[in-house]
Design a protein around this motif. Sequence first.
Motif, mmCIF file in Angstrom:
data_model
loop_
_atom_site.group_PDB
_atom_site.id
_atom_site.type_symbol
_atom_site.label_atom_id
_atom_site.label_comp_id
_atom_site.label_asym_id
_atom_site.label_seq_id
_atom_site.Cartn_x
_atom_site.Cartn_y
_atom_site.Cartn_z
ATOM 1 N N UNK A 16 0.832 -1.211 0.000
ATOM 2 C CA UNK A 16 0.000 0.000 0.000
ATOM 3 C C UNK A 16 0.867 1.262 0.000
ATOM 4 N N UNK A 17 1.855 1.307 0.870
ATOM 5 C CA UNK A 17 2.711 2.493 0.941
ATOM 6 C C UNK A 17 3.458 2.712 -0.373
ATOM 7 N N UNK A 18 3.925 1.612 -0.983
ATOM 8 C CA UNK A 18 4.617 1.731 -2.259
ATOM 9 C C UNK A 18 3.716 2.274 -3.358
ATOM 10 N N UNK A 19 2.464 1.792 -3.394
ATOM 11 C CA UNK A 19 1.525 2.246 -4.425
ATOM 12 C C UNK A 19 1.149 3.707 -4.221
ATOM 13 N N UNK A 20 0.975 4.120 -2.976
ATOM 14 C CA UNK A 20 0.634 5.519 -2.719
ATOM 15 C C UNK A 20 1.786 6.441 -3.106
ATOM 16 N N UNK A 21 3.008 6.002 -2.867
ATOM 17 C CA UNK A 21 4.170 6.790 -3.300
ATOM 18 C C UNK A 21 4.239 6.838 -4.825
ATOM 19 N N UNK A 22 3.961 5.719 -5.471
ATOM 20 C CA UNK A 22 3.966 5.675 -6.939
ATOM 21 C C UNK A 22 2.969 6.669 -7.519
ATOM 22 N N UNK A 23 1.822 6.807 -6.858
ATOM 23 C CA UNK A 23 0.795 7.718 -7.367
ATOM 24 C C UNK A 23 1.125 9.174 -7.064
ATOM 25 N N UNK A 24 1.902 9.433 -6.038
ATOM 26 C CA UNK A 24 2.353 10.809 -5.827
ATOM 27 C C UNK A 24 3.320 11.225 -6.933
ATOM 28 N N UNK A 25 4.134 10.271 -7.400
ATOM 29 C CA UNK A 25 5.058 10.546 -8.501
ATOM 30 C C UNK A 25 4.329 10.664 -9.835
ATOM 31 N N UNK A 26 3.328 9.809 -10.024
ATOM 32 C CA UNK A 26 2.572 9.796 -11.282
ATOM 33 C C UNK A 26 1.105 9.520 -10.969
ATOM 34 N N UNK A 27 0.298 10.562 -10.734
ATOM 35 C CA UNK A 27 -1.097 10.376 -10.323
ATOM 36 C C UNK A 27 -1.954 9.603 -11.324
ATOM 37 N N UNK A 28 -1.490 9.480 -12.574
ATOM 38 C CA UNK A 28 -2.272 8.776 -13.589
ATOM 39 C C UNK A 28 -1.726 7.382 -13.892
ATOM 40 N N UNK A 29 -0.918 6.844 -13.002
ATOM 41 C CA UNK A 29 -0.384 5.490 -13.190
ATOM 42 C C UNK A 29 -1.535 4.501 -13.044
ATOM 43 N N UNK A 70 -10.766 2.446 -1.680
ATOM 44 C CA UNK A 70 -10.791 1.625 -2.893
ATOM 45 C C UNK A 70 -11.626 2.290 -3.976
ATOM 46 N N UNK A 71 -12.789 2.784 -3.576
ATOM 47 C CA UNK A 71 -13.671 3.450 -4.544
ATOM 48 C C UNK A 71 -13.026 4.712 -5.091
ATOM 49 N N UNK A 72 -12.296 5.445 -4.247
ATOM 50 C CA UNK A 72 -11.628 6.665 -4.704
ATOM 51 C C UNK A 72 -10.580 6.338 -5.764
ATOM 52 N N UNK A 73 -9.846 5.244 -5.556
ATOM 53 C CA UNK A 73 -8.835 4.850 -6.538
ATOM 54 C C UNK A 73 -9.491 4.486 -7.866
ATOM 55 N N UNK A 74 -10.616 3.795 -7.827
ATOM 56 C CA UNK A 74 -11.310 3.434 -9.069
ATOM 57 C C UNK A 74 -11.877 4.679 -9.755
ATOM 58 N N UNK A 75 -12.364 5.633 -8.966
ATOM 59 C CA UNK A 75 -12.871 6.883 -9.554
ATOM 60 C C UNK A 75 -11.746 7.614 -10.289
ATOM 61 N N UNK A 76 -10.572 7.668 -9.661
ATOM 62 C CA UNK A 76 -9.431 8.336 -10.295
ATOM 63 C C UNK A 76 -9.001 7.594 -11.555
ATOM 64 N N UNK A 120 -9.050 8.225 -17.967
ATOM 65 C CA UNK A 120 -9.306 7.816 -19.344
ATOM 66 C C UNK A 120 -8.620 6.528 -19.727
ATOM 67 N N UNK A 121 -8.119 5.769 -18.744
ATOM 68 C CA UNK A 121 -7.387 4.532 -19.029
ATOM 69 C C UNK A 121 -8.129 3.286 -18.553
ATOM 70 N N UNK A 122 -9.405 3.429 -18.268
ATOM 71 C CA UNK A 122 -10.165 2.306 -17.732
ATOM 72 C C UNK A 122 -10.492 1.308 -18.835
ATOM 73 N N UNK A 123 -10.186 0.046 -18.599
ATOM 74 C CA UNK A 123 -10.505 -1.024 -19.537
ATOM 75 C C UNK A 123 -11.853 -1.638 -19.175
ATOM 76 N N UNK A 124 -12.312 -2.571 -20.015
ATOM 77 C CA UNK A 124 -13.562 -3.263 -19.694
ATOM 78 C C UNK A 124 -13.426 -4.071 -18.405
ATOM 79 N N UNK A 125 -12.240 -4.658 -18.198
ATOM 80 C CA UNK A 125 -12.011 -5.383 -16.942
ATOM 81 C C UNK A 125 -12.104 -4.436 -15.752
ATOM 82 N N UNK A 126 -11.552 -3.231 -15.914
ATOM 83 C CA UNK A 126 -11.631 -2.238 -14.845
ATOM 84 C C UNK A 126 -13.081 -1.840 -14.585
ATOM 85 N N UNK A 127 -13.830 -1.657 -15.669
ATOM 86 C CA UNK A 127 -15.243 -1.286 -15.553
ATOM 87 C C UNK A 127 -16.009 -2.348 -14.779
#
Length: 585
Positions: A71-84, A104-110, A115-122
């Motif tokens: 979790x901490x690694x992913x949050x740091x990754x998103x601070x570096x690149x919010x659209x990862x 979890x819902x906030x991450x899916x909203x972002x 604009x990178x959501x796939x059908x699997x993501x949907x």
Amino acid sequence: MKRPPKFGKARVRGRRALRSWIFRVAVVLAVLGGTGYAGLWAFGKLERRQSRGLVAKAEGYLKEGQGEEARMGLETALRLDPKNAQALRMLARLREAQGAGPEAMDAMRRLSESGQMTLDDLSAYAVMAARQGDMPLAERLADAAARGGNPVLGHLLRAEVGMAGNNTEGVEKELRAAAEEDKSGMAAMPLARFLISQGLTAQSGPEVLEILRGASKRQDAVGAEALAMGLRSGVVPRAEVQQWIAAARSHPGAGPRVWAAADMVEIALDPKSKGDVARRAAERVRGKPVEERVAVMAWAMQVGEPQVASGLITPEEAAQVAGVFSVWLDSLSMQGRWDEVSAALMREGQPLPGFLAELYRGRALVERGKVEEGRQAYAKALEAAYAKREDFIQAVAYLGTAGEDWAFEQGLRRALKDFPDKRGDVMRAVVPAVAARRDLARTLKVYEIASQVEGMDGDLTMQNDRDYLALVLGMPVDARAVALRSEANPRDFSFRVTNAMALLRAGRGKEALKVLEDCEPDVHVESLVPSQRMVVAAALAAGGKPKEAEYVAATILPASLSAQEAVFLVEELKKALPVQGSGGG
């Protein structure tokens, strides 16, 4: 012809020189001016690269069960690149698994806004929204999939939404619509899976068998899974079982999970064959990737063949990943090879986190007669694990498996008291760990401790499980309360099983059988867990149907029952033998 005036040439040269100079200046200015932009671009590129690197590290943490580090690694990754996008996907699923639904819902909203959501993501977003109780959003997402030109996916997503809302009728309706709409036949598989989960009946069984027969002809992973599903569910007619086993083993889309299904059915048909079956399973994965071999290791240990398991990977391969190393140590532990366990833990670079290494070390010490040193290691492990709830729960479960009852009970009480929001996770971890010892008295102790915790004593499922264990052990229970729970939850078969067990203990076998047979919807015995099959077999025997009882008993792998359950079943079958011998039943 007159030559051009000299000044004309000079003007041309001058213009060319000017243009050349302007071009050079422009290039220089572009280079100089672009340095800032290029630097910014390179810096952004560096941040994105670092962000991707952190996601890769997070994947490694997840494989090793280190959720907080991931979790901490992913949050740091998103601070570096919010659209990862990959970081957003992983964070959403991780936070949901950790019980942090809003995050979890906030991450899916972002992810959706990126604009990178796939059908699997949907699909994942719709299901997540339904689980979090946001049905309007879940339905909008399902509708969006259908409007996007994929009506089959729309039906499947609505089915997922219905499942999250416990709307079984709606789920079946949407799955049938998806199967009818899908010309490839792929959507029939979720329908078959759903019907199996609801308990196969005289009506649904033939339908499921037809779906699986058709799907099994595919030469891909779907075809292989259809064969495995048929074998696991018990829907395959007994006369065809061997044919399905052979097909599953030779199918081009088969892998360890499918082979394991075939192997388990073969062992259930002939328990004496388990050693040979396990060795053949090991040979199938010789030289395969470690992940495939570890899956077979876990299966071999489950069926009681740890010596087959431990030979599937080398100590060097085991030491690469904490999860693999742990499975390998378990296989050595099951064989009593404690010196080797201790030696492996002392090697430089062993991958286990400190608390888990101390647990293994403590058990090896206790088993080698150094009890006091071992218990000191256990205490040290619990204190080290307490900082992270997931680690502490894992440590308590390990002690339950190891049989260190005093330390286990103290840890269990502490976990239930200190982590009230994780009580479900605690019980889900420790009950199977203790049950693996095949001693129901120890498992009952877990429920007795839990029932003393404020807020847990009113849990009906826990009361039902506790009464079932007490009944198998021959202890008195409130039979009226057991019957009332069963009547109040007519569609939950586990309550019926406990009620039937109470009637069996009271010598009322025919009534016990009626309780099980009169359920709605009908339940196919092959879809039941081993302990439930045991009660069904005992009720059939006590209810005057010894042949049917023997058939059901033959589907139970002996190692899957506790010692007390196995004894109870044998006694009930013996009582039925005189009836069988006189031609009754």
